[in-house]
Design a protein around this motif. Structure first.
Motif, mmCIF file in Angstrom:
data_model
loop_
_atom_site.group_PDB
_atom_site.id
_atom_site.type_symbol
_atom_site.label_atom_id
_atom_site.label_comp_id
_atom_site.label_asym_id
_atom_site.label_seq_id
_atom_site.Cartn_x
_atom_site.Cartn_y
_atom_site.Cartn_z
ATOM 1 N N ARG A 260 10.172 43.668 12.466
ATOM 2 C CA ARG A 260 11.451 43.775 11.768
ATOM 3 C C ARG A 260 12.460 42.781 12.325
ATOM 4 N NH1 ARG A 260 13.910 49.049 12.319
ATOM 5 N NH2 ARG A 260 12.610 49.327 14.130
ATOM 6 N N ILE A 261 12.493 42.613 13.640
ATOM 7 C CA ILE A 261 13.435 41.682 14.256
ATOM 8 C C ILE A 261 13.065 40.238 13.903
ATOM 9 C CG2 ILE A 261 14.313 40.800 16.451
ATOM 10 C CD1 ILE A 261 15.383 43.561 15.634
ATOM 11 N N SER A 262 11.786 39.899 13.935
ATOM 12 C CA SER A 262 11.376 38.522 13.651
ATOM 13 C C SER A 262 11.564 38.171 12.178
ATOM 14 C CB SER A 262 9.928 38.294 14.069
ATOM 15 O OG SER A 262 9.070 39.063 13.266
ATOM 16 N N ASP A 263 11.572 39.173 11.299
ATOM 17 C CA ASP A 263 11.768 38.933 9.869
ATOM 18 C C ASP A 263 13.246 38.867 9.495
ATOM 19 O OD1 ASP A 263 9.086 38.843 9.397
ATOM 20 O OD2 ASP A 263 8.928 40.930 8.746
ATOM 21 N N ALA A 264 14.124 39.023 10.454
ATOM 22 C CA ALA A 264 15.559 39.026 10.160
ATOM 23 C C ALA A 264 15.980 37.688 9.569
ATOM 24 C CB ALA A 264 16.345 39.308 11.431
ATOM 25 N N GLN B 276 36.557 36.639 21.716
ATOM 26 C CA GLN B 276 37.765 35.861 21.451
ATOM 27 C C GLN B 276 37.624 34.516 22.133
ATOM 28 O OE1 GLN B 276 41.454 37.786 22.389
ATOM 29 N NE2 GLN B 276 42.603 36.352 21.131
ATOM 30 N N ARG B 277 37.843 33.459 21.358
ATOM 31 C CA ARG B 277 37.745 32.106 21.882
ATOM 32 C C ARG B 277 39.037 31.727 22.599
ATOM 33 N NH1 ARG B 277 34.734 28.337 17.885
ATOM 34 N NH2 ARG B 277 36.540 27.097 18.396
ATOM 35 N N PRO B 278 39.019 30.672 23.415
ATOM 36 C CA PRO B 278 40.227 30.248 24.132
ATOM 37 C C PRO B 278 41.408 29.925 23.203
ATOM 38 C CG PRO B 278 38.319 29.136 25.037
ATOM 39 C CD PRO B 278 37.854 29.882 23.818
ATOM 40 N N ASP B 279 41.118 29.515 21.954
ATOM 41 C CA ASP B 279 42.197 29.204 21.016
ATOM 42 C C ASP B 279 42.755 30.441 20.317
ATOM 43 O OD1 ASP B 279 40.164 29.816 19.247
ATOM 44 O OD2 ASP B 279 40.164 27.884 18.227
ATOM 45 N N GLY B 280 42.260 31.637 20.684
ATOM 46 C CA GLY B 280 42.758 32.886 20.126
ATOM 47 C C GLY B 280 42.006 33.379 18.907
ATOM 48 N N GLN B 281 41.134 32.552 18.343
ATOM 49 C CA GLN B 281 40.357 32.984 17.190
ATOM 50 C C GLN B 281 39.195 33.867 17.643
ATOM 51 O OE1 GLN B 281 39.455 30.548 13.980
ATOM 52 N NE2 GLN B 281 41.484 29.633 13.888
ATOM 53 N N ILE B 282 38.687 34.642 16.701
ATOM 54 C CA ILE B 282 37.557 35.533 16.962
ATOM 55 C C ILE B 282 36.298 34.900 16.393
ATOM 56 C CG2 ILE B 282 36.575 37.817 16.518
ATOM 57 C CD1 ILE B 282 39.059 37.866 18.308
ATOM 58 N N GLU B 283 35.247 34.911 17.187
ATOM 59 C CA GLU B 283 33.948 34.408 16.737
ATOM 60 C C GLU B 283 32.973 35.576 16.771
ATOM 61 O OE1 GLU B 283 32.244 30.447 17.982
ATOM 62 O OE2 GLU B 283 30.945 31.827 19.089
ATOM 63 N N PHE B 284 32.211 35.739 15.711
ATOM 64 C CA PHE B 284 31.196 36.786 15.684
ATOM 65 C C PHE B 284 30.026 36.344 14.827
ATOM 66 C CE2 PHE B 284 34.191 37.730 12.300
ATOM 67 C CZ PHE B 284 33.406 38.107 11.232
ATOM 68 N N ALA B 285 28.918 37.012 15.020
ATOM 69 C CA ALA B 285 27.694 36.688 14.292
ATOM 70 C C ALA B 285 27.358 37.826 13.337
ATOM 71 C CB ALA B 285 26.544 36.468 15.259
ATOM 72 N N ILE B 286 26.780 37.467 12.211
ATOM 73 C CA ILE B 286 26.303 38.450 11.240
ATOM 74 C C ILE B 286 24.797 38.237 11.098
ATOM 75 C CG2 ILE B 286 26.496 39.333 8.894
ATOM 76 C CD1 ILE B 286 29.193 37.726 8.784
ATOM 77 N N ARG B 287 24.052 39.270 11.386
ATOM 78 C CA ARG B 287 22.596 39.216 11.241
ATOM 79 C C ARG B 287 22.211 40.231 10.161
ATOM 80 N NH1 ARG B 287 18.774 37.312 14.685
ATOM 81 N NH2 ARG B 287 20.287 37.229 16.358
ATOM 82 N N HIS B 288 21.263 39.876 9.325
ATOM 83 C CA HIS B 288 20.801 40.766 8.264
ATOM 84 C C HIS B 288 19.408 41.270 8.640
ATOM 85 C CE1 HIS B 288 24.094 39.649 5.561
ATOM 86 N NE2 HIS B 288 23.975 38.451 6.120
ATOM 87 N N LEU B 289 19.338 42.560 8.940
ATOM 88 C CA LEU B 289 18.068 43.177 9.320
ATOM 89 C C LEU B 289 17.507 43.980 8.161
ATOM 90 C CD1 LEU B 289 18.973 44.466 12.882
ATOM 91 C CD2 LEU B 289 17.743 42.387 12.282
ATOM 92 N N PRO B 290 16.190 44.086 8.077
ATOM 93 C CA PRO B 290 15.590 44.892 7.013
ATOM 94 C C PRO B 290 16.052 46.348 7.123
ATOM 95 C CG PRO B 290 13.927 43.581 8.134
ATOM 96 C CD PRO B 290 15.184 43.443 8.919
ATOM 97 N N ALA B 291 16.391 46.928 6.002
ATOM 98 C CA ALA B 291 16.834 48.326 5.969
ATOM 99 C C ALA B 291 15.635 49.244 6.172
ATOM 100 C CB ALA B 291 17.504 48.639 4.646
ATOM 101 N N GLY B 292 15.832 50.299 6.929
ATOM 102 C CA GLY B 292 14.775 51.281 7.134
ATOM 103 C C GLY B 292 14.619 52.142 5.890
ATOM 104 N N ASP B 293 13.427 52.568 5.629
ATOM 105 C CA ASP B 293 13.176 53.405 4.442
ATOM 106 C C ASP B 293 13.311 54.855 4.773
ATOM 107 O OD1 ASP B 293 12.744 51.128 3.034
ATOM 108 O OD2 ASP B 293 10.558 51.237 3.155
#
Length: 70
Positions: A11-15, A53-70
């Motif tokens: 599931r993680i590798s198929d993300a 939070q980056r030094p310039d005050g902006q926020i950095e984040f990641a979005i990962r899409h994982l397979p939904a559990g059935d």
């Protein structure tokens, strides 16, 4: 020792690819809330990761899409 089911690695590798967003703090909060409130699309659930939070005050984040559990 932590034992995980064999399909966990699959599931993680198929993300889907990781998306990186960099926004001002208020816009980042709104975007993250929008993503969290989304209904899973095409069988994938969006996950917010690595919020910082980056030094310039902006926020950095990641979005990962994982397979939904059935």
């Amino acid at each position: 020792m932590l034992v995980r089911s064999p399909d966990f690695a699959d599931r993680i590798s198929d993300a889907r690819r990781l998306e990186i967003c960099t926004l001002p703090i208020d816009a980042a909060r709104c975007k993250a809330r929008e993503i969290i409130d989304q209904f899973p699309q095409s069988g994938f659930v969006p996950i917010i990761e690595n919020w910082r939070q980056r030094p310039d005050g902006q926020i950095e984040f990641a979005i990962r899409h994982l397979p939904a559990g059935d």
